[in-house]
Design an enzyme around this catalytic site. Structure first.
Site, PDB file in Angstrom:
ATOM      1  N   MET A   1      10.689  -6.781   4.471  1.00  0.00           N
ATOM      2  CA  MET A   1      10.841  -7.449   5.772  1.00  0.00           C
ATOM      3  C   MET A   1      12.195  -8.144   5.901  1.00  0.00           C
ATOM      4  O   MET A   1      12.273  -9.332   6.228  1.00  0.00           O
ATOM      5  CB  MET A   1       9.697  -8.454   5.969  1.00  0.00           C
ATOM      6  CG  MET A   1       8.306  -7.826   5.926  1.00  0.00           C
ATOM      7  SD  MET A   1       8.130  -6.413   7.019  1.00  0.00           S
ATOM      8  CE  MET A   1       7.973  -7.269   8.570  1.00  0.00           C
TER       9      MET A   1
ATOM     10  N   SER B   1       0.830  -1.212   0.000  1.00  0.00           N
ATOM     11  CA  SER B   1       0.000   0.000   0.000  1.00  0.00           C
ATOM     12  C   SER B   1       0.868   1.266   0.000  1.00  0.00           C
ATOM     13  O   SER B   1       0.492   2.281  -0.591  1.00  0.00           O
ATOM     14  CB  SER B   1      -0.965  -0.006   1.192  1.00  0.00           C
ATOM     15  OG  SER B   1      -0.266   0.102   2.401  1.00  0.00           O
TER      16      SER B   1
ATOM     17  N   HIS C   1       8.336   3.556   9.423  1.00  0.00           N
ATOM     18  CA  HIS C   1       8.095   2.724  10.606  1.00  0.00           C
ATOM     19  C   HIS C   1       6.784   3.165  11.271  1.00  0.00           C
ATOM     20  O   HIS C   1       6.576   4.361  11.498  1.00  0.00           O
ATOM     21  CB  HIS C   1       9.261   2.862  11.592  1.00  0.00           C
ATOM     22  CG  HIS C   1       9.121   1.954  12.762  1.00  0.00           C
ATOM     23  ND1 HIS C   1       9.413   0.603  12.692  1.00  0.00           N
ATOM     24  CD2 HIS C   1       8.681   2.177  14.027  1.00  0.00           C
ATOM     25  CE1 HIS C   1       9.161   0.046  13.866  1.00  0.00           C
ATOM     26  NE2 HIS C   1       8.709   0.980  14.693  1.00  0.00           N
TER      27      HIS C   1
HETATM   28  C1  GRF Z   1       3.837  -0.569   6.919  1.00  0.00           C
HETATM   29  O1  GRF Z   1       2.994  -0.490   8.032  1.00  0.00           O
HETATM   30  C2  GRF Z   1       5.213  -0.082   7.280  1.00  0.00           C
HETATM   31  O2  GRF Z   1       5.219   0.868   8.286  1.00  0.00           O
HETATM   32  C3  GRF Z   1       5.890  -1.343   7.752  1.00  0.00           C
HETATM   33  O3  GRF Z   1       5.375  -2.367   6.946  1.00  0.00           O
HETATM   34  C4  GRF Z   1       4.076  -2.007   6.484  1.00  0.00           C
HETATM   35  C5  GRF Z   1       4.060  -2.182   4.995  1.00  0.00           C
HETATM   36  O4  GRF Z   1       2.776  -2.076   4.453  1.00  0.00           O
HETATM   37  N1  GRF Z   1       7.323  -1.191   7.668  1.00  0.00           N
HETATM   38  P1  GRF Z   1       2.544  -2.052   2.876  1.00  0.00           P
HETATM   39  O5  GRF Z   1       3.184  -3.319   2.306  1.00  0.00           O
HETATM   40  O6  GRF Z   1       3.194  -0.828   2.334  1.00  0.00           O
HETATM   41  O7  GRF Z   1       1.060  -2.051   2.701  1.00  0.00           O
END
Ligand code: GRF
Length: 203
Positions: free
Chosen positions: A97, A20, A116
């Site tokens: 991740m 997202s 974050h």
């Molecule tokens: C987000 O909440 C970001 O803060 C964390 O991982 C999530 C990623 O969400 N590091 P998306 O894949 O961008 O929807």
């Protein structure tokens, strides 16, 4: 070798999942709120929805499987090869991740941004939203920061609060945090672009 001066910087977004934030960045580039070229999306997960988002937006996207490399260093060397092909000037982590190693951190020192979902230095780690919610914090938020070798500890670019009200559930808090991320990340990326005289990596 003559160095090529590009007016517009190239950047890559690293993803692992839903994407997202990537989507918000794609929209912001389209609207020229981010004045740079999103040249590459890199995923460490083959089935990341983020890859589909990149495809739909006609952005070059690649899955590089960490399992097919012996070491993190080899994996990152393969990523850097791809970044070099696209003359990538800086990197945006958006739900990637994976902890970055020396090779990427050295190659892109002070040129890697991360989002974050908490007010760093509070609630570092992967479960930041839940952790803030569980201890009944009244305020949490979103932080955009530079990536350094200490996890979730690099210099902060932007930070904004999110209130946790008595009516909030973990789900509603997550929604508020994500909404703010989508607003704040493009803003921070453009701030970074505008405020830094990035040295061009291309020759
Ligand atoms: C987000 O909440 C970001 O803060 C964390 O991982 C999530 C990623 O969400 N590091 P998306 O894949 O961008 O929807």
């Amino acid at each position: 070798m003559q160095s090529e001066k590009r007016k517009v910087k190239n950047f890559a977004v690293f993803v692992s999942g839903f994407g997202s934030n990537l989507q918000a960045i794609i929209e912001a580039v389209k609207k020229k709120q981010i004045k740079a070229n999103l040249a590459l999306v890199v995923s460490d997960k083959k089935d990341a929805l983020a890859l589909t988002r990149a495809k739909k937006a006609n952005i070059k996207n690649i899955f590089i499987d960490p399992k097919s490399f012996k070491t993190k260093d080899d994996y990152e060397a393969a990523i850097i090869d791809e970044l070099n092909k696209e003359k990538i000037d800086f990197i945006v982590l958006a739900g990637f991740m994976r902890i970055l190693g020396k090779r990427l951190l050295n190659a892109y020192e002070n040129k890697i941004l991360n989002v974050h979902p908490a007010l760093l230095p509070n609630f570092k780690g992967k479960t930041a939203i839940k952790d803030a919610f569980n201890v009944r914090e009244k305020v949490t938020g979103v932080t955009i920061h530079f990536v350094t070798k200490e996890i979730d500890s690099g210099p902060i670019i932007l930070q904004e609060d999110v209130n946790i009200g008595p009516e909030d559930t973990l789900k509603s808090l997550e929604a508020k945090i994500h909404k703010l991320e989508h607003k704040l990340y493009p803003k921070a990326i453009q701030l970074f672009i505008a405020s830094r005289d990035l040295s061009c990596r291309c020759t």
